[in-house]
Write a protein that holds these residues in place. Sequence first.
Motif, short mmCIF file in Angstrom:
data_model
loop_
_atom_site.label_atom_id
_atom_site.label_comp_id
_atom_site.label_asym_id
_atom_site.label_seq_id
_atom_site.Cartn_x
_atom_site.Cartn_y
_atom_site.Cartn_z
N SER A 187 35.83 48.61 39.45
CA SER A 187 36.82 49.19 38.54
C SER A 187 37.82 48.14 38.09
O SER A 187 37.97 47.08 38.72
N LYS A 188 38.54 48.44 37.02
CA LYS A 188 39.57 47.52 36.55
C LYS A 188 40.66 47.33 37.60
O LYS A 188 41.20 46.22 37.77
N GLU A 189 40.98 48.39 38.33
CA GLU A 189 42.01 48.26 39.36
C GLU A 189 41.54 47.34 40.49
O GLU A 189 42.31 46.49 40.97
N GLN A 190 40.29 47.48 40.93
CA GLN A 190 39.76 46.59 41.97
C GLN A 190 39.80 45.14 41.51
O GLN A 190 40.20 44.25 42.27
N ILE A 191 39.38 44.90 40.29
CA ILE A 191 39.38 43.54 39.75
C ILE A 191 40.79 42.99 39.66
O ILE A 191 41.07 41.86 40.07
N ALA A 204 44.75 43.05 29.71
CA ALA A 204 44.69 41.75 30.39
C ALA A 204 43.35 41.58 31.10
O ALA A 204 42.76 40.48 31.08
N ILE A 205 42.86 42.64 31.72
CA ILE A 205 41.58 42.58 32.42
C ILE A 205 40.44 42.40 31.43
O ILE A 205 39.53 41.59 31.64
N VAL A 209 37.77 39.28 31.39
CA VAL A 209 36.32 39.49 31.47
C VAL A 209 35.63 38.90 30.25
O VAL A 209 34.57 38.27 30.35
N SER A 210 36.24 39.09 29.08
CA SER A 210 35.65 38.56 27.85
C SER A 210 35.55 37.04 27.89
O SER A 210 34.53 36.46 27.50
#
Length: 239
Positions: A187-191, A204-205, A209-210
């Motif tokens: 998930s975005k939160e884990q990352i 920001a995430i 990733v991009s």
Amino acid sequence: MRGNLEVQSAPSRTGGRDVLIVGHDATETDLLTTTLELAGYRVAGTAGTGFEGIEQLTRRPFDLVVWDATLPDLKEVARGRRIPPEDRPPLLYLITCEYLHTLLPVLGRGREDYVTKPVRAAEVLARAQILLRGRHSAGEAGEAVYGDLVLDAVGCQARRGSRALRLSPAEYRLLRHLLANAERVLSKEQISRHVWGEFRASEAIEKLVSRLRLKVDREEPALIHTHRGFGYRLGRTRH
């Protein structure tokens, strides 16, 4: 936790390798013991503290160590006796998401990986298999490998095939986290909590990733995938 146990007894492909489990949660140790033994491993030792774990490692050889990174005496262990890298088996840490930023090698240089709590049987077995396979392959200690993607944890560098990936510190942390959880959607939160140690906005995430995808996925097949509404995954394309 027993509900997570979905391992069926099958002919062993592990060669009966010996495992040491170091952890202070008896229920979790029982779950791991059952999981590993059903898969064909031998749980040849257990320890309730870090010092007991070190003592067992100095007395006899193991093929793999499963080590709870939330042990109360972990810092004291880190300041004490270390196992020479040539004598230390691969190490699989167990850790909760909020403490990922504290995870550092404390037993000396060598091959290590981690899974997050609550432990899942399939994930423990998958990471154990990768660690053990890496021990007997041509890869060097400290490398994480997925296909032609290689991350060198010692030099904090990565490459795809022969092409070096020039990563920023945040990109490197993201790639390592994705590799450590290959084939699993994060998930975005884990990352966010792993990369920055705090929650950051989705934008920001997505940008991070991009940027990483542009560097990693110049060649086919693409390895970084978006699962809309869920997060991101490093792995092969699912059909």
